[in-house]
Write a protein that holds these residues in place. Structure first.
Motif, PDB file in Angstrom:
ATOM      1  N   GLY A  35       2.277  -2.380  10.479  1.00 14.48           N
ATOM      2  CA  GLY A  35       1.816  -2.790   9.162  1.00 14.48           C
ATOM      3  C   GLY A  35       1.546  -1.629   8.142  1.00 14.48           C
ATOM      4  N   TRP A  36       1.724  -2.132   6.815  1.00 11.56           N
ATOM      5  CA  TRP A  36       1.407  -1.270   5.755  1.00 11.56           C
ATOM      6  C   TRP A  36       0.245  -1.763   4.863  1.00 11.56           C
ATOM      7  CZ3 TRP A  36       3.790   3.146   4.383  1.00 11.56           C
ATOM      8  CH2 TRP A  36       5.028   3.495   5.158  1.00 11.56           C
ATOM      9  N   PHE A  37      -0.532  -0.890   4.510  1.00 12.13           N
ATOM     10  CA  PHE A  37      -1.549  -1.016   3.733  1.00 12.13           C
ATOM     11  C   PHE A  37      -1.922  -0.129   2.476  1.00 12.13           C
ATOM     12  CE2 PHE A  37      -3.507  -3.340   7.349  1.00 12.13           C
ATOM     13  CZ  PHE A  37      -2.849  -2.632   8.402  1.00 12.13           C
ATOM     14  N   ARG A  38      -2.713  -0.543   1.358  1.00 20.33           N
ATOM     15  CA  ARG A  38      -3.025   0.461   0.374  1.00 20.33           C
ATOM     16  C   ARG A  38      -4.423   0.101   0.120  1.00 20.33           C
ATOM     17  NH1 ARG A  38       0.398  -2.566  -4.622  1.00 20.33           N
ATOM     18  NH2 ARG A  38      -1.032  -4.734  -4.703  1.00 20.33           N
ATOM     19  N   GLN A  39      -4.882   1.420  -0.637  1.00 20.60           N
ATOM     20  CA  GLN A  39      -6.240   1.480  -0.944  1.00 20.60           C
ATOM     21  C   GLN A  39      -6.487   2.019  -2.351  1.00 20.60           C
ATOM     22  OE1 GLN A  39      -9.360   3.057   1.695  1.00 20.60           O
ATOM     23  NE2 GLN A  39     -10.946   1.830   0.735  1.00 20.60           N
ATOM     24  N   ALA A  40      -6.566   1.107  -3.495  1.00 19.49           N
ATOM     25  CA  ALA A  40      -6.931   1.684  -4.627  1.00 19.49           C
ATOM     26  C   ALA A  40      -8.404   2.331  -4.705  1.00 19.49           C
ATOM     27  CB  ALA A  40      -6.520   0.686  -5.807  1.00 19.49           C
ATOM     28  N   PRO A  41      -8.601   3.099  -5.713  1.00 16.88           N
ATOM     29  CA  PRO A  41      -9.909   3.627  -6.127  1.00 16.88           C
ATOM     30  C   PRO A  41     -11.056   2.508  -6.203  1.00 16.88           C
ATOM     31  CG  PRO A  41      -8.491   5.035  -7.146  1.00 16.88           C
ATOM     32  CD  PRO A  41      -7.611   3.803  -6.877  1.00 16.88           C
ATOM     33  N   GLY A  42     -12.203   2.485  -5.388  1.00 17.15           N
ATOM     34  CA  GLY A  42     -13.121   1.657  -5.632  1.00 17.15           C
ATOM     35  C   GLY A  42     -12.831   0.148  -4.878  1.00 17.15           C
ATOM     36  N   LYS A  43     -11.578  -0.042  -4.430  1.00 14.08           N
ATOM     37  CA  LYS A  43     -11.532  -1.205  -3.847  1.00 14.08           C
ATOM     38  C   LYS A  43     -11.265  -0.961  -2.367  1.00 14.08           C
ATOM     39  CE  LYS A  43      -9.015  -3.278  -7.873  1.00 14.08           C
ATOM     40  NZ  LYS A  43      -7.685  -3.675  -8.431  1.00 14.08           N
ATOM     41  N   VAL A  44     -11.393  -2.236  -1.629  1.00 12.19           N
ATOM     42  CA  VAL A  44     -11.209  -2.308  -0.258  1.00 12.19           C
ATOM     43  C   VAL A  44      -9.712  -1.989   0.250  1.00 12.19           C
ATOM     44  CG1 VAL A  44     -13.421  -3.765   0.209  1.00 12.19           C
ATOM     45  CG2 VAL A  44     -11.016  -4.895  -0.098  1.00 12.19           C
ATOM     46  N   ARG A  45      -9.594  -1.745   1.511  1.00 10.52           N
ATOM     47  CA  ARG A  45      -8.042  -1.508   1.953  1.00 10.52           C
ATOM     48  C   ARG A  45      -7.501  -3.069   1.996  1.00 10.52           C
ATOM     49  NH1 ARG A  45      -7.574   1.732   7.187  1.00 10.52           N
ATOM     50  NH2 ARG A  45      -8.706  -0.160   8.031  1.00 10.52           N
ATOM     51  N   GLU A  46      -6.080  -3.002   1.375  1.00 14.36           N
ATOM     52  CA  GLU A  46      -5.658  -4.459   1.417  1.00 14.36           C
ATOM     53  C   GLU A  46      -4.137  -4.401   2.392  1.00 14.36           C
ATOM     54  OE1 GLU A  46      -3.903  -4.768  -2.478  1.00 14.36           O
ATOM     55  OE2 GLU A  46      -2.920  -6.874  -2.149  1.00 14.36           O
ATOM     56  N   GLY A  47      -3.957  -5.098   3.287  1.00 16.64           N
ATOM     57  CA  GLY A  47      -2.860  -5.262   3.792  1.00 16.64           C
ATOM     58  C   GLY A  47      -1.701  -5.819   3.383  1.00 16.64           C
ATOM     59  N   ILE A  48      -0.700  -5.303   2.933  1.00 20.77           N
ATOM     60  CA  ILE A  48       0.554  -5.717   1.983  1.00 20.77           C
ATOM     61  C   ILE A  48       1.851  -6.051   3.016  1.00 20.77           C
ATOM     62  CG2 ILE A  48      -0.429  -4.583   0.001  1.00 20.77           C
ATOM     63  CD1 ILE A  48       1.555  -2.250   0.566  1.00 20.77           C
ATOM     64  N   SER A  49       2.056  -5.699   4.055  1.00 24.10           N
ATOM     65  CA  SER A  49       3.162  -5.994   4.660  1.00 24.10           C
ATOM     66  C   SER A  49       3.151  -5.657   6.131  1.00 24.10           C
ATOM     67  CB  SER A  49       4.380  -5.225   4.028  1.00 24.10           C
ATOM     68  OG  SER A  49       5.564  -5.420   4.772  1.00 24.10           O
ATOM     69  N   CYS A  50       4.059  -6.418   6.851  1.00 27.74           N
ATOM     70  CA  CYS A  50       4.053  -6.081   8.356  1.00 27.74           C
ATOM     71  C   CYS A  50       5.419  -6.326   8.850  1.00 27.74           C
ATOM     72  CB  CYS A  50       2.955  -6.933   9.009  1.00 27.74           C
ATOM     73  SG  CYS A  50       2.915  -6.482  10.812  1.00 27.74           S
ATOM     74  N   ILE A  51       5.945  -5.660   9.746  1.00 28.80           N
ATOM     75  CA  ILE A  51       7.024  -6.042  10.464  1.00 28.80           C
ATOM     76  C   ILE A  51       6.824  -6.170  12.032  1.00 28.80           C
ATOM     77  CG2 ILE A  51       8.109  -3.407  10.440  1.00 28.80           C
ATOM     78  CD1 ILE A  51      10.712  -4.477   9.877  1.00 28.80           C
ATOM     79  N   SER A  52       7.703  -6.970  12.575  1.00 33.47           N
ATOM     80  CA  SER A  52       7.454  -7.115  13.952  1.00 33.47           C
ATOM     81  C   SER A  52       8.228  -5.879  14.700  1.00 33.47           C
ATOM     82  CB  SER A  52       8.195  -8.555  14.387  1.00 33.47           C
ATOM     83  OG  SER A  52       9.578  -8.382  14.229  1.00 33.47           O
ATOM     84  N   SER A  53       8.152  -5.905  16.104  1.00 29.52           N
ATOM     85  CA  SER A  53       8.645  -4.649  16.957  1.00 29.52           C
ATOM     86  C   SER A  53      10.194  -4.790  16.653  1.00 29.52           C
ATOM     87  CB  SER A  53       8.108  -4.784  18.397  1.00 29.52           C
ATOM     88  OG  SER A  53       8.536  -6.003  18.834  1.00 29.52           O
ATOM     89  N   ASP A  54      10.858  -5.940  16.816  1.00 30.28           N
ATOM     90  CA  ASP A  54      12.458  -5.863  16.872  1.00 30.28           C
ATOM     91  C   ASP A  54      12.844  -6.182  15.329  1.00 30.28           C
ATOM     92  OD1 ASP A  54      12.526  -9.254  17.985  1.00 30.28           O
ATOM     93  OD2 ASP A  54      11.729  -8.493  16.167  1.00 30.28           O
TER      94      ASP A  54
END
Length: 120
Positions: A35-54
């Protein structure tokens, strides 16, 4: 020990592109989602993408859908996130994660992030 290291961030102008990498070790990479996440200053971490194992299943958050593309190379134990049409609001620290349960949405491990700064 599970290790995840994101890299490839930097300073880019609005409208530009970046390609982030997530190098993994300490677990059987091709048996786990990323999974990919991002966190901007003053904000909570946001999940933005995910890729399965295959790589057959991908998911994107609404804020990045149509602009970001996730992929992986299991031979290299590396996942990627292509960031296109970047906006100032995309400025954040980007990181990757995985979990003991092989399913997008389940996370137990997160790695060090990489800073993406988009100038307007």
């Amino acid at each position: 020990e599970v290790q995840l290291q994101a890299s490839g961030g930097g300073l880019v102008q609005a409208g530009g592109s970046l390609r982030l990498s997530c190098a993994a070790s300490g677990f059987t990479f091709d048996e786990h989602h990323i999974g990919w996440f991002r966190q901007a200053p003053g904000k909570v971490r946001e999940g933005i993408s995910c890729i399965s194992s295959d790589g057959d299943y991908t998911w994107y958050g609404d804020s990045v859908k149509g602009r970001f593309t996730v992929s992986r190379d299991n031979a290299k134990n590396t996942a990627y996130l292509e960031l296109n049409s970047l906006e100032h609001e995309d400025t954040a620290v980007y990181s990757c994660g995985t979990g003991n349960t092989n399913r997008c949405g389940w996370y137990d491990y997160w790695g060090q992030g990489t800073q993406v700064t988009v100038s307007s």
